[in-house]
Design an enzyme around this catalytic site. Sequence first.
Site, PDB file in Angstrom:
ATOM      1  N   PHE A 222       4.825  -2.099   0.243  1.00  0.00           N
ATOM      2  CA  PHE A 222       4.186  -1.367  -0.588  1.00  0.00           C
ATOM      3  C   PHE A 222       4.162  -1.772  -2.013  1.00  0.00           C
ATOM      4  CE2 PHE A 222       8.008   1.055   1.407  1.00  0.00           C
ATOM      5  CZ  PHE A 222       7.510   1.414   2.595  1.00  0.00           C
ATOM      6  N   ARG A 304      -8.857  -0.158 -10.451  1.00  0.00           N
ATOM      7  CA  ARG A 304      -8.603   1.111 -10.080  1.00  0.00           C
ATOM      8  C   ARG A 304      -8.589   2.051 -10.078  1.00  0.00           C
ATOM      9  NH1 ARG A 304      -8.833   0.644  -4.014  1.00  0.00           N
ATOM     10  NH2 ARG A 304      -8.480  -2.182  -3.301  1.00  0.00           N
ATOM     11  N   PHE A 338      -2.302   1.234  -6.244  1.00  0.00           N
ATOM     12  CA  PHE A 338      -2.777   1.011  -6.697  1.00  0.00           C
ATOM     13  C   PHE A 338      -3.769   1.301  -7.828  1.00  0.00           C
ATOM     14  CE2 PHE A 338      -4.260  -3.699  -8.088  1.00  0.00           C
ATOM     15  CZ  PHE A 338      -3.397  -4.026  -7.753  1.00  0.00           C
ATOM     16  N   GLU A 705      -3.479   2.503   2.699  1.00  0.00           N
ATOM     17  CA  GLU A 705      -3.210   2.989   1.080  1.00  0.00           C
ATOM     18  C   GLU A 705      -3.348   4.748   0.910  1.00  0.00           C
ATOM     19  OE1 GLU A 705      -4.658  -1.010  -1.353  1.00  0.00           O
ATOM     20  OE2 GLU A 705      -3.398   0.303  -2.092  1.00  0.00           O
TER      21      GLU A 705
END
Length: 770
Positions: A222, A304, A338, A705
């Site tokens: 993860f 991100r 992220f 994701e």
Amino acid sequence: MKNIDSRTHTRGESIYLDDIPLIQGTLFGASFGSPVANGVIKKLDLSEAEKAPGVVKILTYKDITGANQIGGIVPDEPLLADHHVDFCGMPIAFVVAESTEAAHAAVKKIKVEIDPLPVITDPREAQALGQLIVPPRTHRLGDTQSAWQHCQYIFDGVAETNGQEHLYIETQGAYAIPQENNALKIYSSTQSPRATQQASCKVLGLPMHQVEVDVIRLGGGFGGKEDQANAWAALCALAAHLLKKPVKYALDRMEDMAMTGKRHPYSSDFKIGLDKDFKILAYEVTFYQNAGAAADLSPAVLERTLFHCTNTYFIPNVQAVAYSCKTNLPPNTAFRGFGGPQGMFVIEAAIVKAAENLGVDASVIQQINLNKTGDEFPYGQLAVSEARACWDKAESKFDISRIKVETEDFNKNNRLYKKGLAMMPICFGISFTNTMMNQGRALVHVYTDGSVSVSTGAVEMGQGVNTKMLQVAAFVFGIDSDKVKLQSTSTSRVANTSPSAASATADLNGKAVFMACSQIADRLKQVIAEEMHVAAESVTLKDNHVYINNEKQDYTWERLIMAAFFKRVSLSEHAHYATPEIHYDKLKEKGHPFAYHVYGTAITQVSIDCLRGTYEIDAVKVVHDFGVSMNPLIDRGQIEGGIVQGIGWMTMEELIYDKNGKLKSNALSTYKVPDIYSVPKVLDIDFLDSSYDNLAIFRSKAVGEPPLMYGIGAYFALRNAIKAFNPSAHIPLSAPMTPEKTLMALYSKPLKPDQEKNEETTSSLEVNQQ
Ligand code: LUZ
Ligand code: MOS
């Protein structure tokens, strides 16, 4: 095709780090972590611990043969504290003993005196003191300054999301085995074999060819093992190198929870402006990322966040500023999404704030502002959008108008139970934001009996990537899947690999497998062409047989392999794939960083018990853009897992550090994660097939994701249920919405105007008078 691991998983036969048979003489490690979050080490007393039974050696920074440095992006993280400690749990010493029990017992006998320094856990405090990991970044589109005057409605506020414990079922760990001439083999539970190899080599002072990192599979990652598997591998490697004995260290759950970083908590300020038709004209946001005590992957996570600050909406004027703030917490790290989820929560919060003040449903504003193909993201890339298609299909497929009526009826007829509903559209960019990292490799061997061995840079961590890689090879060769075996991920077979991360692993490595197999297949077709006197183009490989002009020949795959071998044709290939077309200019903050985007829309329905503040997730109904799914079973599993993990982050998982920087939610008794009773009662997942060409493998879009962000809908659905009970409830835009917070909100009073100024989540409604 079902996951190739399902048989051994269900029988308990799959091999994880802890299942690797031990070599005689193996020693076991345990680390001594700092009890203080910030301070100067005055004295480290190992004498009692060294005398403890079974202890072989206790390593400190003084024993490091190379550099005491494991920082990935910024070299700011010592492996073992020297004179200074920066967070609670920071490793100071590494005990090596004859058993894990002996190592742990010795850890308890280590004494340290630390002169404490002030502890900072709040990112805004750190930013005010100038404690930043890297300089701030700003993304801009249009001009927000001049756009405000065109806005009919302007709202501002604060939004906060907490961190999240990865809770991979398999904790962090490594097993290092000395080889001849100072070489080492390391088994590691890492998403990034190359990073683990590089960090270990740096700490030991060895060239990378001396160290092989081998990964069979992980019991979950993860993101938690993208960078943070390195420390434990380096510690084992150092001990093995010095003692010339195999050394293993698998963290127990509480060590893992206390010592490793988590999803970054964020606190953010937003300001949003809409015109009279609810088109969003301007959006300004400032993100304060709680990075913890060292950079780790925080600068990339921060980036991100900026890339996802407008989620799936087109907003013509945007200014987004992001600070990576250095605090005295364990360095926070990659976690599914992220930084994207943190950025997306804030724009959703801004929309909800506008909607609540304007007295409309948030979905009205969401829906009007969905991006279209050709719309520009703040970073310059143009959208190829499925936003509208997913939204519309979700509304019709799941009959949103009926759901709305049922929700309203229920709320009218029930006083102590209320239902809430929220739409959550998502848009997630696929590719590592660092363009350099978008490369994958594969090594394929066909053995003389026709069986095939595939090695790639992909790490299997339960996401089913090995099954997908196998499908690619079996498809290209036209052979049964049981003829193909996926090998472990080893730095000796596939070098310099990118981490299995960013949802891109199947894309990058799948393309490489495709290339390697295709090159072998081309040579095999040439063999047939020469032997049968036909054109190579007329040859295809299917059903374990040779086909010529689509006609099945009495010529098997096995016979073809032997024919090629006799002709001394190579039956092996190594291929390299680098995503084309992507680029990004960090100075201009413009470019085309993503190969493509993944879209989707989720409808979340919840019920709350207004006496107790408890709730249930009634349903999550999703239309998700899978491209052309390569493996619907595996992809569905990824969506289900992502949704539940996202709901956990948004509703029940509450990470708590005290003001001294000590983790209080340090066990599964104090940190609540979703279980079978808390998953949605209904999980309906519908496939949007977007079959146009893209840069994914076989047009199957990445799936790892994106679905986590559907979970954000649960927060806003709960909010709506609370408002149904108490329309003037004051509910801070702060996740997670735990039962405690729900209960407080249900019986909260609206803020008085003078309270608003002092309240952290301030709100203001400005209507332009012009
Ligand atoms: N890791 C990384 C990631 O190093 N770069 C990324 O862009 C990324 N994105 C998602 C997950 N992990
Ligand atoms: Mo990840 S957050 O794709 O390691």
